[in-house]
Scaffold this motif. Structure first.
Motif: not given
Length: 304
Positions: A90-106, A126-132, A172-177
């Motif tokens: 059975a297929p196991g976990p597969r990495p899903t790449h996530v990029e998190v940015r600030n909605l105001v200044d990108d 947790e993710g560091l430097f905007g990616v995980a 690619r996800l954007y968080l609002r301050p």
């Protein structure tokens, strides 16, 4: 003289006739031999063969195995084929790449928290430097929650990791301050990541000496029951000062659920605010029947 010649002639003729008779007998002799040969053919089969015939029979006997080998043979059983290998796992976990940015200044969010909930299963990190790279199970839809200090939490529904040969899922996800506020906002969930939709909230006014004590055992400043389907609760604005907050999960009727309470002190300055990610762990809800000295029911809210 003439008579002598006649006699000699007769004698000669007689001798010639006798010689011819002898020659005819010699020619007829093979007929008897042929007859004897026919009798030899009719002789019994078990008669001993001549040496030449014995050699021919022996040569024929030496060819017997070849004749026997040419006889029809039963068809061989079908050849058993080796299995191609074990069934695919059975297929196991597969990495899903996530990029998190600030909605105001990108800009990339330096540090963020994420959790993925599918049914009763929850994974978080947790993710560091905007990616995980998230180890999400393939083909299983779930809810992805991304949070960061100073940002409003983002909840992404029906996130499903893809299977090969499709490209890995990338988000690619954007968080609002969050806006500064003189209040406290809490996102409350249980240990499997499900929102807690009913709470009892107790707010305590703390002095300098109360911080090192069990202030939650004292009399609260106020107590309220609150409901929120998404588990998001915002306390009413409070004046600047030191406060303690206690949360307890209940059902719709206000009966405590078997989850541990959550407590934390806060210092409000009038222009600051807090957004807290609260997880209530499993516990035991102890129910007590309180009576006074006379046996009458005792209301703890009236006594503090």
């Amino acid at each position: 003289m003439r008579a002598l010649l006649i006699v000699i002639s007769l004698v000669t003729l007689g001798a010639g006739a006798f010689t011819l008779t002898l020659k005819r007998g010699a020619i007829a002799a093979p007929t008897d031999t042929a007859s004897e040969s026919e009798h030899a053919v009719d002789a019994p089969a078990n008669a001993a063969p001549a040496p030449a015939e014995a050699r021919e029979i022996a040569a024929a006997a030496s060819d017997a195995p070849a004749i026997a080998a040419a006889s029809p043979q039963p068809e061989p059983a079908p050849e058993a084929r080796a299995p191609l290998g074990p069934a695919p796992a059975a297929p196991g976990p597969r990495p899903t790449h996530v990029e998190v940015r600030n909605l105001v200044d990108d800009a990339l969010v330096a540090r963020f928290r994420w959790s993925f909930t599918a049914g009763a299963q929850t994974v978080r990190d947790e993710g560091l430097f905007g990616v995980a790279d998230l180890p999400l199970p393939i083909g299983v839809p779930g809810v992805l929650l991304v949070e960061a200090d100073g940002m409003e939490p983002l909840r992404q529904e029906a996130v499903t990791a893809t299977a090969a040969p499709q490209p890995a899922l990338q988000l690619r996800l954007y968080l609002r301050p969050t806006r500064p506020a003189a209040g406290i906002t809490m996102l409350v969930r249980d240990n499997v990541g499900q929102p807690v939709d009913h709470l009892r909230v107790d707010a305590f006014s703390l002095g300098e000496s109360a911080r090192s004590e069990q202030w939650q055992l004292g009399r609260p400043l106020w107590s309220r029951r609150a409901s929120a389907a998404d588990g998001r609760y915002q306390l009413p604005p409070l004046p600047a000062g030191d406060y303690g907050v206690q949360l307890r999960a209940t059902d719709a009727d206000g009966v405590l659920r078997p989850l541990q309470s959550w407590t934390r002190p806060f210092t409000l300055t009038g222009d600051n605010g807090f957004v807290e990610d609260v997880t209530l762990q499993p516990g035991c809800a102890l129910r007590l029947e309180l009576v006074d000295a006379s046996g009458a029911p005792l209301d703890p809210a009236a006594r503090g």
